[in-house]
Enzyme design. Structure first.
Site, mmCIF file in Angstrom:
data_model
loop_
_atom_site.group_PDB
_atom_site.id
_atom_site.type_symbol
_atom_site.label_atom_id
_atom_site.label_comp_id
_atom_site.label_asym_id
_atom_site.label_seq_id
_atom_site.Cartn_x
_atom_site.Cartn_y
_atom_site.Cartn_z
ATOM 1 N N HIS A 88 58.485 43.184 82.013
ATOM 2 C CA HIS A 88 57.358 42.338 81.671
ATOM 3 C C HIS A 88 56.104 43.201 81.667
ATOM 4 O O HIS A 88 56.035 44.206 82.367
ATOM 5 C CB HIS A 88 57.203 41.191 82.682
ATOM 6 C CG HIS A 88 58.333 40.217 82.608
ATOM 7 N ND1 HIS A 88 58.449 39.295 81.604
ATOM 8 C CD2 HIS A 88 59.421 40.057 83.380
ATOM 9 C CE1 HIS A 88 59.552 38.602 81.775
ATOM 10 N NE2 HIS A 88 60.159 39.046 82.852
ATOM 11 N N ALA A 89 55.148 42.818 80.857
ATOM 12 C CA ALA A 89 53.848 43.480 80.788
ATOM 13 C C ALA A 89 53.963 44.992 80.645
ATOM 14 O O ALA A 89 54.557 45.484 79.694
ATOM 15 C CB ALA A 89 52.995 43.077 81.978
#
Length: 97
Positions: A15-16
């Site tokens: 994620h991210a």
């Protein structure tokens, strides 16, 4: 078809930032790499949105692959296998953590 298994080591999964680091590495290979888990169909590893949507959590085993029929002519099978090994190292290193 070159296939390699890897473990996601980033504490927040893909994620991210860790996902962005991985997707940039995939894009740099120039190969149409897919990433999957749990025997599900692979998603395009060059797409940040697709990678983040699949929810590859910390500790999950993923499969990186390049379909033989999708391998660009300028790449050998050995080059594709080496690229997948480099991507495995990105997923299992501090760079993506």
């Amino acid at each position: 078809m070159p296939v390699l298994k890897a473990i996601v080591t980033a504490a927040i999964g893909l994620h991210a930032r860790p996902a962005a680091v991985f997707v940039r590495a995939v894009t740099a290979t120039g190969l149409p790499v897919t990433i999957s888990k749990d025997g599900r169909p692979g998603v395009d590893a060059r797409s940040l949105l697709e990678v983040m949507t699949e929810d590859f959590a910390c500790g999950c085993e993923v499969e990186l692959a390049v379909a033989a029929d999708a391998l660009p002519d300028r790449f050998t099978l050995a080059e594709a296998e080496n690229a997948l090994e480099e991507l495995r190292m990105v997923l299992e290193s501090a760079a993506a953590a």
